[in-house]
Design an enzyme around this catalytic site. Structure first.
Site, PDB file in Angstrom:
ATOM      1  N   GLU A 226     -48.899 -31.081 -25.718  1.00  0.00           N
ATOM      2  CA  GLU A 226     -48.626 -29.702 -26.150  1.00  0.00           C
ATOM      3  C   GLU A 226     -49.703 -28.786 -25.580  1.00  0.00           C
ATOM      4  OE1 GLU A 226     -47.809 -29.105 -30.338  1.00  0.00           O
ATOM      5  OE2 GLU A 226     -48.171 -26.964 -30.191  1.00  0.00           O
ATOM      6  N   ARG A 304     -51.481 -26.630 -41.076  1.00  0.00           N
ATOM      7  CA  ARG A 304     -50.306 -27.392 -41.507  1.00  0.00           C
ATOM      8  C   ARG A 304     -50.686 -28.452 -42.547  1.00  0.00           C
ATOM      9  NH1 ARG A 304     -44.771 -27.899 -40.296  1.00  0.00           N
ATOM     10  NH2 ARG A 304     -44.659 -26.450 -38.576  1.00  0.00           N
ATOM     11  N   GLU A 707     -40.217 -34.555 -35.960  1.00  0.00           N
ATOM     12  CA  GLU A 707     -41.424 -35.025 -36.624  1.00  0.00           C
ATOM     13  C   GLU A 707     -41.236 -35.614 -38.025  1.00  0.00           C
ATOM     14  OE1 GLU A 707     -43.053 -31.031 -35.767  1.00  0.00           O
ATOM     15  OE2 GLU A 707     -44.929 -32.107 -35.455  1.00  0.00           O
TER      16      GLU A 707
HETATM   17  N1  MTE Z   1     -39.333 -38.383 -29.240  1.00  0.00           N
HETATM   18  C1  MTE Z   1     -39.596 -38.967 -28.056  1.00  0.00           C
HETATM   19  N2  MTE Z   1     -38.770 -39.923 -27.609  1.00  0.00           N
HETATM   20  N3  MTE Z   1     -40.692 -38.620 -27.324  1.00  0.00           N
HETATM   21  C2  MTE Z   1     -41.569 -37.657 -27.761  1.00  0.00           C
HETATM   22  O1  MTE Z   1     -42.549 -37.352 -27.076  1.00  0.00           O
HETATM   23  N4  MTE Z   1     -42.144 -36.065 -29.547  1.00  0.00           N
HETATM   24  C3  MTE Z   1     -41.994 -35.748 -30.952  1.00  0.00           C
HETATM   25  C4  MTE Z   1     -40.534 -35.671 -31.339  1.00  0.00           C
HETATM   26  N5  MTE Z   1     -39.822 -36.830 -30.887  1.00  0.00           N
HETATM   27  C5  MTE Z   1     -41.317 -37.024 -29.024  1.00  0.00           C
HETATM   28  C6  MTE Z   1     -40.146 -37.410 -29.716  1.00  0.00           C
HETATM   29  C7  MTE Z   1     -42.633 -34.499 -31.336  1.00  0.00           C
HETATM   30  S1  MTE Z   1     -44.288 -34.506 -31.672  1.00  0.00           S
HETATM   31  C8  MTE Z   1     -41.928 -33.345 -31.464  1.00  0.00           C
HETATM   32  S2  MTE Z   1     -42.672 -31.916 -31.981  1.00  0.00           S
HETATM   33  C9  MTE Z   1     -40.497 -33.270 -31.159  1.00  0.00           C
HETATM   34  O2  MTE Z   1     -39.981 -34.505 -30.731  1.00  0.00           O
HETATM   35  C10 MTE Z   1     -40.276 -32.206 -30.094  1.00  0.00           C
HETATM   36  O3  MTE Z   1     -38.963 -32.092 -29.718  1.00  0.00           O
HETATM   37  P1  MTE Z   1     -37.889 -31.225 -30.520  1.00  0.00           P
HETATM   38  O4  MTE Z   1     -38.560 -29.965 -30.926  1.00  0.00           O
HETATM   39  O5  MTE Z   1     -36.820 -31.027 -29.532  1.00  0.00           O
HETATM   40  O6  MTE Z   1     -37.492 -32.049 -31.690  1.00  0.00           O
HETATM   41  N1  LUZ Z   2     -47.524 -26.603 -32.852  1.00  0.00           N
HETATM   42  C1  LUZ Z   2     -47.919 -25.352 -33.127  1.00  0.00           C
HETATM   43  C2  LUZ Z   2     -46.944 -27.376 -33.767  1.00  0.00           C
HETATM   44  O1  LUZ Z   2     -48.485 -24.695 -32.261  1.00  0.00           O
HETATM   45  N2  LUZ Z   2     -47.667 -24.857 -34.347  1.00  0.00           N
HETATM   46  C3  LUZ Z   2     -47.068 -25.559 -35.326  1.00  0.00           C
HETATM   47  O2  LUZ Z   2     -46.861 -25.065 -36.429  1.00  0.00           O
HETATM   48  C4  LUZ Z   2     -46.696 -26.883 -35.043  1.00  0.00           C
HETATM   49  N3  LUZ Z   2     -46.129 -27.646 -35.967  1.00  0.00           N
HETATM   50  C5  LUZ Z   2     -45.815 -28.890 -35.683  1.00  0.00           C
HETATM   51  C6  LUZ Z   2     -46.067 -29.376 -34.422  1.00  0.00           C
HETATM   52  N4  LUZ Z   2     -46.623 -28.624 -33.478  1.00  0.00           N
HETATM   53 MO1  MOS Z   3     -45.023 -32.160 -31.767  1.00  0.00          MO
HETATM   54  S1  MOS Z   3     -46.839 -32.654 -32.648  1.00  0.00           S
HETATM   55  O1  MOS Z   3     -45.031 -30.595 -32.433  1.00  0.00           O
HETATM   56  O2  MOS Z   3     -45.514 -31.900 -30.202  1.00  0.00           O
END
Ligand code: MTE
Ligand code: LUZ
Ligand code: MOS
Length: 752
Positions: A226, A304, A707
């Site tokens: 991120e 958070r 998540e």
């Molecule tokens: N699933 C897979 N296969 N790989 C990933 O890196 N990241 C997770 C989740 N599921 C992830 C995953 C995280 S930390 C987040 S925030 C969300 O996917 C991001 O994708 P979305 O916002 O489309 O759910």
């Molecule tokens: N990233 C962010 C995040 O910048 N703000 C958020 O609130 C958050 N929450 C979950 C995962 N990534």
């Molecule tokens: Mo997920 S920790 O918001 O990339």
């Protein structure tokens, strides 16, 4: 509906950065990083490395034309160390060579002299010294001070949870290519293409429009990309800029584990007060977050933790304070759950400890305090369309919780050296970036003259299936086959000013933007159809399964004909649309507001068995009732739930990150850091898609899924603890995760 990308994955056809054909003349970079956790660089000698075989250049901070600054929320992180180094693994120089092998070979020829200073690795020590990333934050509701006197039981304690290595299969990396007229193209394994663009522009001191960041897909991010993909992209872009050649930089596993931040470890104090009928009347917590050497996303993650400090419980009096502590470790960063799991572990520990004192099952306390409609969260938001009780009740009935408990008790009464345990883990997770401005997205949709559709958004595919969901959105709005819709790479020249794909909001935000763009095109297509059909009102037109309908009756106009003719009529079949989540806001001065578009709820039962001679354990079964809303793609969402659960179990049990007192990572290899494998995974994971009668803010009434399921893993910790209790009811329990085999063994055979 299958996620068709999996066809590519299993055949090895998906392309990651290391699979790409690089342009001719591409150079390769390797990173020289700090050998000490804290101190000053007194001398850096790069001469020998420069004349090493194949080496083109060795770059230090002096070669940065713009600002040597990669901090995102707080500007406290240099790209390349200048005088001071603050953690082992901090980049100091990069070697650029004809091959990656030659670049790495030259690293050992760089000579560094340092004046070491004592490092701080412990967050409580940092706090005692006043080493904070930012001022502390406090969320409060009611008044805990005046409530303690009304409590029949007050319990205090400490809870600690460890870090977690993201272990994405694809390492951090980037490929930067100089283009005409000072433009640089950066192919990056990042969740945040715009952050990469912005930071590369700052490093090189050129406008953002000269940087094009392109992302095809990631081999996993889990939050680790991120913010922290930016560094490697900046280094590659810097080298490309200086050498005027394409430069590729891909970390190796050991480098990645050493140089990048992880989930934040937390150590926390709690105090919980209950009435005799098991109502939680008051809860206080102080969270000490181990931020590492610079802010990264720590302050947002800390926030958070506070948002989720009371999990899915209503507690009328709450006082929670969180400290982000600066230490000499790599800057810790986002990891699935983003501080939420750390906060939830503490309240669950407090409940477990109170249950122990009261000699009741923690399940009784959990159940007695679930959020009701209209309850207030400590941050002022009111529970609306809450599903805490609904998911709990469904879990209890569907999986016959009482029966499971009885079976376990029976087993335990018949077995002395193997004990079984069970825990319930309810979850409540707020959906939206807590930084309100990030809750926006845009989409660019083209309908091509052959009837095929291209969709570009800011969403980054990292295995979570967001591309599939975007294709489904377009195919649903147009009522055409999913196979007609293609998602493009995530590219800053097509979609500008995008938020990282994070906070589980990728599909929600980008899905909405895609929907609006498709609807705009559809409006034009309907008008065009009335003209083609010589019929009056566009409202009478619908498209169903690629056929144009008039007043509910099929016409002989097909999707393809409609598109061809609309093109000939010189009507635009492209649209760009923007979406921002309505209503949400947060007032940081008051620490109150409506930060989340909605909450996701669910409840899980986790069953474990422990070998009480060896201290080994197995997570037997996980049974979940989860509110997915109206799932857009049950296979994708089930995969997210299962993956999240196993990742959460890993964090709570096997995965242990150890730094020694000098700040050196002791678990920086896959032989010393154990993640769940298929043998560790529970024998059964049952996930029930709870029916949801309410409308949701998310796309097509679905709910974010990325998540939340990770937090069911916390139940694994307490299930093991429950089994330990069956073996040694009398010993004082500890609330320190991960619950490794060693820890279990020590607890089982603790001297009293
Ligand atoms: N699933 C897979 N296969 N790989 C990933 O890196 N990241 C997770 C989740 N599921 C992830 C995953 C995280 S930390 C987040 S925030 C969300 O996917 C991001 O994708 P979305 O916002 O489309 O759910
Ligand atoms: N990233 C962010 C995040 O910048 N703000 C958020 O609130 C958050 N929450 C979950 C995962 N990534
Ligand atoms: Mo997920 S920790 O918001 O990339």
């Amino acid at each position: 509906m299958k996620n068709t990308e999996t066809n590519l994955h299993v055949r090895g056809l998906s392309q990651f950065i290391d699979d790409r054909n690089v342009p001719e003349g591409t150079l390769h970079a390797a990173v020289f990083d700090s050998p000490i956790a804290h101190g000053d660089i007194s001398k850096l000698d790069i001469k020998k490395a420069k004349s090493s075989n194949g080496v083109v250049d060795v770059l230090t901070f002096k070669d940065i034309p713009g600002q040597n600054q990669v901090g995102n929320i707080i500007a406290d992180e240099v790209l390349l160390a200048e005088k001071e180094v603050e953690f082992i693994g901090q980049p100091i120089a990069i070697v650029v060579a004809q091959s990656a092998r030659e670049a790495r070979a030259a690293l050992s020829k760089i000579k560094i002299d340092t004046d070491e200073k004592p490092p701080v690795t412990d967050p409580r020590e940092a706090a005692a010294k006043g080493n904070f990333i930012a001022p502390p934050r406090t969320f409060s509701l009611g008044n805990t001070q005046t409530t303690w006197q009304d409590c029949d039981l007050i319990v205090e304690g400490i809870a600690e949870s460890g870090g977690q290595e993201h272990l994405y299969l694809e390492m951090q990396g980037a490929l930067a290519t100089p283009k005409e007229n000072g433009k640089i193209e950066v192919i990056s394994s990042t969740q945040g293409p715009t952050s990469v663009q912005k930071t590369v522009a700052r490093i090189l001191d050129i406008p953002m429009h000269k940087i094009e960041v392109d992302v095809l897909r990631l081999g996993g991010g889990f939050g680790g990309k991120e913010d922290q993909a930016t560094i490697w992209a900046c280094l590659a872009a810097l080298a490309a800029n200086v050498c005027n050649k394409p430069v590729k930089l891909v970390l190796r596993r050991h480098e990645d584990m050493r140089m990048t931040g992880k989930r934040h470890p937390y150590t926390s104090d709690f105090k919980i007060g209950l009435s005799s009928d098991l109502k939680i009347l008051a809860y206080e917590a102080q969270f000490y977050q181990n931020a590492g050497a610079s802010a990264d996303l720590s302050t947002a993650i800390l926030e958070r933790t506070l948002f989720h400090a009371t999990n899915s419980y209503f507690i009328p009096n709450v006082q929670a304070t969180a400290y982000s502590c600066r230490t000499n470790l790599p800057p810790n960063t986002a990891f699935r759950g983003f501080g939420g799991p750390q906060g939830m572990f503490v309240i669950e520990s407090a409940i477990a400890k109170a249950a122990e004192k009261l000699d009741v099952d923690p399940i009784e306390i959990q159940k007695a305090n679930l959020l009701n409609e209209g309850d207030t969260f400590p941050y002022g938001q009111i529970v609306k369309n809450g599903r805490a009780k609904a998911s709990w009740d469904d879990m209890e009935k569907r999986y016959e919780l009482d029966g499971l408990k009885k079976q376990i008790n029976k087993f335990n009464s018949e077995n002395t050296m193997t004990k079984k345990g069970l825990a319930v883990m309810p979850i409540c997770f707020g959906i939206s970036f807590t930084a309100t401005f990030l809750n926006q997205a845009n989409a660019l949709v083209h309908v091509y003259s052959d009837g095929s559709v291209g969709v570009s958004t800011g969403a980054v595919e990292m295995g979570q299936g967001v591309n599939m969901k975007m294709r489904q959105v377009a195919s649903t709005i147009f009522s055409i086959a999913v196979s007609r819709v293609h998602t493009e790479t995530t590219n800053t020249s097509r979609n500008a000013n995008t938020s990282p794909t994070a906070a589980s909001a990728g599909a929600d935000l980008n899905g909405h933007a895609t929907k609006i763009a498709c609807e705009n095109i559809l409006t034009r297509l309907k008008k065009s159809a009335t003209e083609i059909l010589f019929k009056g009102n566009p409202d009478s037109i619908t498209i169903q399964n690629e056929v144009v309908y008039f007043n509910g009756e099929p016409t002989n106009l097909s999707w393809n004909d409609l598109i061809t003719q609309t093109y000939l009529k010189r009507i635009s079949m492209s649209a760009h649309a923007h979406y921002s989540t309505p209503e949400i806001y947060f007032d940081k001065a008051k620490e109150k507001g409506l930060p989340f578009a909605y909450h996701t709820f669910g409840a899980a039962i986790v069953e474990a068995s422990v070998d009480c001679l060896r201290g080994t354990y197995h997570i037997d079964k996980v049974h979940v009732s989860h509110d997915f809303g109206k799932s857009m793609n049950e296979l994708v969402d089930l995969g997210q739930a299962e993956g999240g659960i196993v990742q959460g179990l890993g964090w709570m049990t096997l995965e242990e990150i150890i730094y020694n007192k000098k700040g050196k990572l002791q678990t920086g290899t896959l032989s010393t850091y154990k993640v769940p494998d298929i043998y560790f995974a529970p024998d059964e994971i049952n996930v029930h898609f709870l029916e949801n009668p309410f409308p949701n803010a998310a796309i097509f009434n679905s709910k974010a899924i990325g998540e939340p399921p990770l937090m069911y893993g916390i139940g694994g910790y307490f299930a093991i603890l429950d089994a330990i209790k069956a073996f040694r009811p009398e010993i004082e329990k500890e609330y320190i995760a991960p619950m490794t085999n060693e820890r279990v063994l020590m607890m089982l055979h603790k001297m009293t």
